[in-house]
Every structure is written in structure tokens, then in C-alpha cells.
Design an enzyme around this catalytic site. Structure first.
Site, short mmCIF file in Angstrom:
data_model
loop_
_atom_site.label_atom_id
_atom_site.label_comp_id
_atom_site.label_asym_id
_atom_site.label_seq_id
_atom_site.Cartn_x
_atom_site.Cartn_y
_atom_site.Cartn_z
N TYR A 20 0.83 -1.20 0.00
CA TYR A 20 0.00 0.00 0.00
C TYR A 20 0.87 1.26 0.00
CZ TYR A 20 -3.34 3.59 1.28
OH TYR A 20 -4.10 4.74 1.27
N GLY A 74 -6.68 4.71 -0.63
CA GLY A 74 -8.02 4.71 -0.09
C GLY A 74 -8.83 3.55 -0.64
N HIS A 122 -5.67 15.63 -4.68
CA HIS A 122 -6.02 15.89 -3.28
C HIS A 122 -5.90 17.38 -2.93
CE1 HIS A 122 -6.09 11.64 -3.06
NE2 HIS A 122 -5.98 11.53 -1.74
N ASN A 141 -0.20 12.55 4.58
CA ASN A 141 -0.90 11.68 5.51
C ASN A 141 -0.56 11.99 6.96
OD1 ASN A 141 -2.74 9.63 5.96
ND2 ASN A 141 -1.77 8.26 4.48
N ARG A 192 -16.45 35.64 42.97
CA ARG A 192 -15.95 34.72 43.99
C ARG A 192 -15.39 33.45 43.38
NH1 ARG A 192 -20.00 31.76 47.76
NH2 ARG A 192 -21.31 33.44 46.96
#
Length: 512
Positions: free
Chosen positions: A54, A61, A84, A197, A285
């Protein structure tokens, strides 16, 4: 010029700030170059084998089932960057882009990505030349990394798309690279994917938000103390022994800061009105409890940031034993959650500051101050609409506190079926921090005016230092109505620049 040297073990928040905001120079250590070369040898060996790996010899993807032959792999890497780089909307800020690129380079230098040393050097060269890729607001889902933003940065490394030069002018990236003698990279196996990535954008924005919020929380402690003083409140609730029995570190630090600012005041607790108060309102307070909880939230967020700064986020990764393995470390959930937590805490800090400001302006609750701190109430409206502006900012802060990380929209044909939305969480936090600065500035403006209206009573030395400094900065004091926006802008600049802290700390010592 300050130089940041990147090795294999990550970086620090200070280095991120130095590069993103201070234009620090980046050098690669010899250790990093060696690690880069070693991991590249592993990727080259895998690329030569027939088995699909891969990111090396497959699509990406949902398209990872296709094996890509050697003749198409360079094209594959170019294509992933081009396709992309699909962001839209306004450009994000220069400092965000520089942090984004620097943090991606940090992971590349870990030797876990398989990127060649010359690609890493080109990334450093682009940053050192002050070249800033055009990155757009929308495009990241915060999973598989900040894909679109990082792709626009990688596109610049290839000499494509547009970028901004040191002079702020937009030009074709190829022209800017050529002007600085930088050769565009020709991506090889896995390199395109490795440049995209990572969760680097959201992490960079987290680091910068933490730096800004650190100063803002100290500033909010100061303005809360000034309001307590202006309302003739009691400082007894700030006693360290009270906070020691509920030992949250942030709460104790905020109380100590307020007590330091109020030291020497003649206003606190000694000049009550006709109905002496045993207790102040919660917004006064409980200021240390609210600000302290935010500080402790920051401490958790800082721990997450430190872990991420030491991490190598990529998919697949090259392991020390030579394996190249797919993983899910690119999921942005750890960063997204704390970005959302910080937005919630910032919204609450803004909310309590607005409530204190409103109390200063309300004659029924301000213990003797004129309505709206006006010079001639009725003829003058005083700070009435300044509080409206503050309320509008708080309202937006509450909307920005809605978590982005609770959302997920599946993508990539359901391969990426759960995403973090961390980039979106980071973008809204930046707006929240910006708004919080304005909210604190308005409380500062009201509180300093209110203290000055307590004629005959001597405020704390730290308060006097703030009033003197803020008036020199162009923020005017009590008087008839005038064009208010310039005063508010000057107060905002006073807080934003760190001048408020600079005025107080010579008197109190460093605040926690």
C-alpha cells in the site's frame, strides 16, 4: 536568526512557534539524513518486488485494490498530490501553513516515511525561503491526515499551484522556487502519500492556541482581580489555604495570580456599602475555579500536544525492523478532542468575564459606581454598548464550543467511514481564542475605568501599573461619551500584544 535542527525524535512546541511565527531557519541533522536514506532503501527494495504494498505499488483509499506497475508509479504520486489539492474557501493564515509544513517535515525526518533526503531538504528550503503555499479553509476531515491542506503544500514542492513570497505577493510556485534556486521535486514511490498523511495542521493550530491561551488565562486573572477590586469585593476567598482543600492545580494558580495583583489594595473588603457583603457574586468569587478548570484542561491538551510532537504519523510506516505496515495513526481523534475541550473552556472563561463586566455597569449591583460607568448618566451612555459587543462575542463563543469531533461524515466510498473533524475543531478554536482576547480586553477597559471612579481609595500597586500603562497605550479613562471603537481596539491590542502582562509582572513577579 534562530535555527531549529530537526532530528529523528520529533520537535518541541517552542520550535513550532519559532518556525511558524518567528521565521526560524530549519536545518536537518546528520542523524535525520541517515535515517531518511535508510528508510528509503527499504521502500526501494519493496518497490522492486512483485508483491503489492500500500502506498508504494497500489492505489489509495478505496482504490487500494489496484496494483500499479513501475511505469505508472511516478505519475501515481504526482496524481495524488494534484487530485487531493482540492481545498476551497479563504486562505488560511501564513503561520498555520508554516506550522503545517514544519510538522510534516518533522515526521518525514523521523525516518519512518520512506521519503528521500532530497525531498526533506526541499521542504526545509521552501520554509527557509519564506515561501508559503496557498492553503484553503475547507478540505480536511481530520482523518488520513489533513489531506487537502497538506496536498496544497506538496503541490508547491512540485513547483505547481500558487504560493506567497516573502513580500506577500502571490505568484506561481515554480517562479518562486526558481527565484530561490530550489529545484522542484519529482516524487517517487510512496512520497506523495507520505507528504499528505498527517495530522499536522490541527497539531500546529493546537500548539499555537496553547501559547495564546497561556497568556490569555493570565490576562483573565488580572482583569478578574481588577473587577473584584472595583466592586470592593473581598480577597479573602483567594487565600491559598482555601484552594489547598480542593487541590486542582489550575485553581490554585489562578487564585495566587489574583491575590498577587490585589496585594496592597485599599479597596478590597474595607469599604463596603450600607449593606455589607459576606460573599461576592459567583462571577467574582468563583473566578479561580472557572479559570482554573480551563488551565487544567490546557494542561491535558499540552500533554496530548507533546505526545503528538514526538510522534511519526504516516500510513504506511517504515518500522525499525524493515517492515512497512499500514496503520490508523493518522486518525485525528486525540488532537480533535482537546481542541474541542479548549473551545469549551474558553467559552466559559469569556462568559464569566462578561458577567463581571455587566456587574460593573449595573448601578444596582456595582456598589456605588455610576450607571454604565457613565460621566453623566442619561446624557451619556457610558460603556453600555461595549457590554453588548462583549455579549455578542460570548454568544459566538458558545456556538464555537459545540464539538466538531462529535461529528463524522464518511468518505472515500466508505473506506474512510469515521473521521475526526480535527481540522474544523482547530479552525473554530482559532476564532474562539481571537474572540476571547476581545472579551478580556473589554473587561479590562471597564474595570480600569471603574477603579479610577473610586475616588479617594488607593488601588493595588499592580492595578496602578496597569492603569498607567493602558492609558499610555491610548485607552482613555473616565469622561463624557466619545467614539468608543478606537478605545476598545486599543484595549484589544494592549491584551493581544502581551502589554498587560508586561505591566503587571514587574510588580507581582512572574504569574503562574
Amino acid at each position: 536568526m534562530h535555527t531549529v535542527v530537526l532530528g529523528t525524535s520529533g520537535t518541541t512546541a517552542a520550535d513550532v512557534i519559532a518556525v511558524a511565527r518567528g521565521n526560524a531557519r530549519i536545518d536537518l541533522s546528520a542523524e535525520a539524513v541517515t535515517a531518511l536514506a535508510a528508510s528509503r532503501e527499504i521502500v526501494d527494495a519493496l518497490a522492486a518486488k512483485p508483491d503489492p504494498v500500500y502506498g508504494v505499488s497500489t492505489g489509495f483509499g478505496a482504490l487500494a485494490t489496484r496494483h500499479i506497475g513501475p511505469d505508472l508509479r511516478a505519475q501515481l504520486q504526482r496524481n495524488i498530490v494534484r487530485s487531493h489539492a482540492a481545498g476551497m474557501g479563504p486562505r488560511v493564515e501564513r503561520e498555520v501553513v508554516r506550522a503545517l509544513m514544519f510538522l510534516r517535515l518533522k515526521t518525514v525526518c523521523s525516518g519512518r516515511t520512506g521519503v528521500r533526503p532530497e525531498v526533506a531538504q526541499t521542504m526545509a528550503d521552501v520554509l527557509n525561503a519564506g515561501i508559503t503555499p496557498v492553503v484553503h479553509e475547507y478540505g480536511s476531515l481530520g482523518c488520513s491526515g489533513d489531506l487537502a491542506p497538506l496536498s496544497h503544500c506538496a503541490l508547491t514542492l512540485m513547483g505547481e499551484g500558487d504560493a506567497e513570497g516573502q513580500d506577500g505577493e502571490l505568484k506561481p510556485a515554480g517562479e518562486l522556487l526558481a527565484a530561490h534556486g530550489i529545484t522542484p521535486v519529482e516524487l517517487r514511490e510512496k512520497e506523495g502519500l507520505a507528504l499528505l498523511n498527517g495530522t499536522d495542521g490541527m497539531l500546529g493550530m493546537l500548539v499555537m492556541a496553547l501559547a495564546d491561551l497561556d497568556a490569555l488565562y493570565k490576562s483573565a486573572d488580572i482583569t478578574a482581580a481588577l473587577t473584584l477590586e472595583a466592586l470592593l469585593g473581598t480577597a479573602k476567598v483567594l487565600a491559598p489555604e482555601l484552594h489547598a482543600i480542593r487541590p486542582h492545580p489550575g485553581q490554585g494558580a489562578s487564585a495566587a495570580n489574583m491575590l498577587a495583583v490585589l496585594e496592597g489594595s485599599e479597596l478590597t473588603g474595607h469599604h463596603q456599602d450600607d449593606a455589607p457583603r459576606v460573599q461576592d457574586a459567583y462571577s467574582v468569587r468563583c473566578a479561580p475555579q472557572v479559570a482554573g478548570a480551563g488551565r487544567d484542561t490546557m494542561a491535558h491538551a499540552r500533554l496530548v500536544a507533546e505526545r503528538e510532537l514526538a510522534a511519526a504519523v504516516d500510513n504506511p510506516v517504515v518500522l525499525p525492523d524493515g517492515r512497512v505496515e499500514s496503520n490508523g495513526n493518522f486518525h485525528g481523534a486525540p488532537v480533535a478532542y482537546v481542541l474541542d475541550f479548549l473551545a469549551i473552556a474558553a467559552a466559559d472563561l469569556g462568559s464569566i468575564a462578561e458577567r463581571r463586566t455587566d456587574r460593573l455597569l449595573d448601578k444596582n449591583r456595582s456598589h456605588g459606581l455610576p450607571p454604565f460607568l457613565a460621566d453623566d448618566a442619561g446624557v451619556d451612555s457610558g460603556l453600555m454598548i461595549a457590554q453588548y459587543t462583549q455579549a455578542a462575542l460570548v454568544s459566538e463563543m458558545k456556538r464555537l464550543a459545540v464539538p466538531a469531533s462529535a461529528d463524522s461524515i464518511p468518505s472515500s466510498a466508505m473506506q474512510e467511514d469515521h473521521v475526526s473533524m480535527g481540522w474544523s475543531a482547530a479552525r473554530k478554536l482559532r476564532t474562539a481564542v481571537d474572540n476571547l482576547t476581545r472579551i478580556v480586553a473589554i473587561e479590562l477597559y471597564a474595570a480600569t475605568r471603574a477603579v479610577e471612579l473610586r475616588a479617594g481609595l488607593t488601588p493595588a500597586p499592580a492595578t496602578r501599573a496597569v492603569i498607567e500603562a493602558v492609558r499610555k497605550a491610548g485607552v482613555q479613562g473616565p469622561g463624557p461619551d466619545r467614539f468608543l471603537a478606537p478605545d476598545l481596539a486599543a484595549a484589544d491590542a494592549f491584551v493581544r500584544s502581551g502589554a498587560l502582562l508586561a505591566a503587571v509582572e514587574p510588580v507581582t513577579g512572574p504569574l503562574a
